[in-house]
Design an enzyme around this catalytic site. Structure first.
Site, PDB file in Angstrom:
ATOM      1  N   LYS A  76      42.370  44.285  33.541  1.00  0.00           N
ATOM      2  CA  LYS A  76      41.538  44.053  34.705  1.00  0.00           C
ATOM      3  C   LYS A  76      40.363  45.051  34.657  1.00  0.00           C
ATOM      4  O   LYS A  76      40.568  46.014  34.552  1.00  0.00           O
ATOM      5  CB  LYS A  76      42.350  43.965  35.969  1.00  0.00           C
ATOM      6  CG  LYS A  76      41.511  43.446  37.384  1.00  0.00           C
ATOM      7  CD  LYS A  76      42.382  43.496  38.390  1.00  0.00           C
ATOM      8  CE  LYS A  76      41.435  43.045  39.750  1.00  0.00           C
ATOM      9  NZ  LYS A  76      42.367  42.870  40.986  1.00  0.00           N
ATOM     10  N   SER A 151      42.046  38.542  43.617  1.00  0.00           N
ATOM     11  CA  SER A 151      40.833  38.992  42.780  1.00  0.00           C
ATOM     12  C   SER A 151      41.285  39.119  41.248  1.00  0.00           C
ATOM     13  O   SER A 151      40.316  38.949  40.460  1.00  0.00           O
ATOM     14  CB  SER A 151      40.418  40.307  43.168  1.00  0.00           C
ATOM     15  OG  SER A 151      41.450  41.327  43.261  1.00  0.00           O
ATOM     16  N   SER A 175      46.439  39.997  45.145  1.00  0.00           N
ATOM     17  CA  SER A 175      45.158  39.922  44.187  1.00  0.00           C
ATOM     18  C   SER A 175      46.177  39.700  42.946  1.00  0.00           C
ATOM     19  O   SER A 175      45.598  39.325  41.902  1.00  0.00           O
ATOM     20  CB  SER A 175      44.344  40.706  44.125  1.00  0.00           C
ATOM     21  OG  SER A 175      43.339  40.187  44.945  1.00  0.00           O
TER      22      SER A 175
HETATM   23  N1  GLN Z   1      42.169  38.234  48.599  1.00  0.00           N
HETATM   24  C1  GLN Z   1      42.310  39.614  49.448  1.00  0.00           C
HETATM   25  C2  GLN Z   1      40.809  40.023  49.747  1.00  0.00           C
HETATM   26  O1  GLN Z   1      40.012  39.729  49.162  1.00  0.00           O
HETATM   27  C3  GLN Z   1      42.994  40.396  48.560  1.00  0.00           C
HETATM   28  C4  GLN Z   1      42.428  41.245  47.389  1.00  0.00           C
HETATM   29  C5  GLN Z   1      43.311  41.881  46.746  1.00  0.00           C
HETATM   30  O2  GLN Z   1      44.427  41.741  46.613  1.00  0.00           O
HETATM   31  N2  GLN Z   1      42.587  42.807  45.952  1.00  0.00           N
HETATM   32  O3  GLN Z   1      40.992  41.310  50.440  1.00  0.00           O
END
Ligand code: GLN
Length: 485
Positions: A76, A151, A175
């Site tokens: 990532k 994400s 995420s």
């Molecule tokens: N969807 C969540 C957010 O936007 C989690 C994102 C994540 O786990 N990095 O904060």
């Protein structure tokens, strides 16, 4: 070869059925071709990968046998990679080339893994659909019109499209697990502190945790063995030996007690997902697991608490991007204030700005007690619910997401609808508990996932349950029709 799991790749490499260089070249060709449609990769490091693969083949020829020797993967783009751009999905870091590797990158390389590139993601890991990336959205390989989740959307899509057998991801509120569920793969967010955050661009430091994403629980176990461990460069890293996750995959599940949170099987959950979970529960019952209902009574407060804590921490973490030390700098600033303002206004996208504003507000002197302090108290209550539940059960099972992958654009104008996607994943982050998502069925042709939440440092148990489930089901082996071909 692109459908082989890491476990299979290790056998093939050691039998000499193919070399790491052949495998990497094959995958790189796929990546270049499929990336045109799915945009899962931001960076393809072909030259470096092929030369590392050749070196791995030579090492093997002279007796080397590191656990992931010659195994390809992708990171990532939140993990710093030495001399390879690390953008974090942002225009702000569009030109940032780190002088060092993140610990996770370092450790996987030390185990012999080969990095084929960097995967797309929501900007600074803020999002649930990968639509917030400066480098464009990612298509879900099961249906290009749908999101892969976020994400870590690029990481999930890359594995689902068999561009690479495994990827790294990070999980602040879901995420790793949510995109794993949307793309039909397996992913685990370890206990907070199990995997070093050194060199992982910070979003919300008390929640962020890196972990593996792959097709099987077995592959996740193999990767996590290399990724986990104490790191003195991360002050929240925990000094505790790493379990041999892969050695515990075959433990019997007989007598295991699993909790089903009443709140997770409510009307918020799509009925077909509830059906898929019911089948998984029956499957696990046949393996000797018994199920009891547990009460996680403060769960409905998890999303609101998270959307105070995470933005608060992000507003502080992202203050370092000021146009002076890192990243984007505006043209021709007239003075220092203009430099800060325009660099940040130009460098950050909408969602990141929204979070910085909310976080700054929640932390401001007049509102700190009402919002941040209150959210921290709620966070405590949520942790206590889990502690109580784990007095009676070994593991908790529920859905990963309330719905299957939604359409691109469907939730873009409604941040709250987007945020509610993480309703089942956020609680484990707030409590710092390990949690895994594994494929458990399909709803209208789209994969859905089951989530297992464990007690602190019980990653071995989660991987063991998922592995046993994957011995008697084949959801994890399914792939999109055009990928299989
Ligand atoms: N969807 C969540 C957010 O936007 C989690 C994102 C994540 O786990 N990095 O904060």
């Amino acid at each position: 070869m692109h459908t082989h799991s890491i476990a299979a790749i290790r056998r093939h490499l050691s039998n000499g059925d193919y070399s790491s260089k052949e495998l990497c070249a094959h995958l790189l060709a796929r990546i270049k071709q499929l990336n045109e449609t799915n945009n899962a990769f931001i960076e393809i490091t072909e030259k470096e990968a092929l030369s590392a693969a050749e070196q791995a083949d030579n090492t093997r020829a002279s007796g080397g046998a590191a656990s992931l020797l010659g195994v390809p993967l992708a990171h990532k783009d939140i993990f710093c990679t030495k001399h390879v751009r690390t953008s974090c999905g942002s225009k702000m870091l569009k030109n940032f080339v780190p002088p060092y590797d993140a610990t996770v990158v370092d450790k996987l390389a030390a185990s012999g893994a080969i990095t084929l590139g960097k995967t797309n993601m929501d900007e600074f890991a803020m999002g649930s659909s990968n639509e917030n990336s400066h480098f464009g959205s990612v298509a879900n390989p099961w249906d290009n019109a749908r999101v892969p989740g976020g994400s870590s959307g690029g990481s999930a899509a890359a594995v689902a499209a068999r561009m690479v057998p495994a990827t790294t991801g990070t999980d602040t509120g879901g995420s790793i697990r949510q995109p794993a569920a949307f793309c039909g793969i397996t992913g685990i967010k370890p206990t907070y502190g199990r995997v070093s955050r050194y060199g992982m661009v910070a979003f919300a430091s008390s929640l962020d945790q890196g972990g593996p994403m792959a097709t099987t629980a077995e592959d996740c176990a193999l990767l996590l063995e290399s990724m986990a461990g104490f790191d003195e460069r991360d002050s929240t890293s925990i000094d505790q030996p790493v379990d041999q996750y892969s050695a515990e995959l075959n433990r019997s599940l007989d007598g295991l007690r699993v909790g089903l949170p009443r709140q997770y099987f409510s009307s918020d959950l799509d009925a077909p997902i509830a059906d898929a979970l019911q089948q998984a529960i029956e499957e696990l019952t046949r393996l000797g697991v018994s199920f009891v209902e547990v009460d996680l009574k403060n769960q409905s407060l998890a999303v609101p608490a998270y959307y105070v804590v995470a933005p608060a921490e992000c507003s502080s973490n992202l203050s370092r991007f000021d146009g002076v030390r890192y990243g984007h700098r505006c043209d021709g600033p007239v003075d220092l204030e203009d430099l800060y303002k325009r660099s940040r206004a130009e460098g950050f996208g909408r969602e990141v700005k929204r979070r910085i504003l909310i976080g700054t507000y929640a932390l401001s002197a007049g509102y700190y007690d009402a919002y941040y302090l209150k959210a921290q108290k709620v966070r405590n209550l949520i942790s206590q619910d889990f502690t109580q539940a784990f007095e009676n059960v070994d593991v908790i099972l529920g859905p990963t997401t309330p719905t299957p992958a939604f359409k691109q654009g469907e939730n873009s104008d409604d941040p709250v609808a987007m945020y509610l996607n993480d309703i089942f994943t956020i609680p484990a982050n707030l409590a710092g508990l390990p949690a895994l998502s594994a494929p458990c069925g399909f709803v209208e042709g789209l994969p859905v996932g089951l989530q297992l939440i464990g007690n602190y440092f019980d990653e071995a148990r989660l991987l063991n349950i998922a592995h046993q489930f994957q011995q008697v089901t084949d959801w994890h082996l399914q792939m999109p029709a055009d990928i299989r071909a």
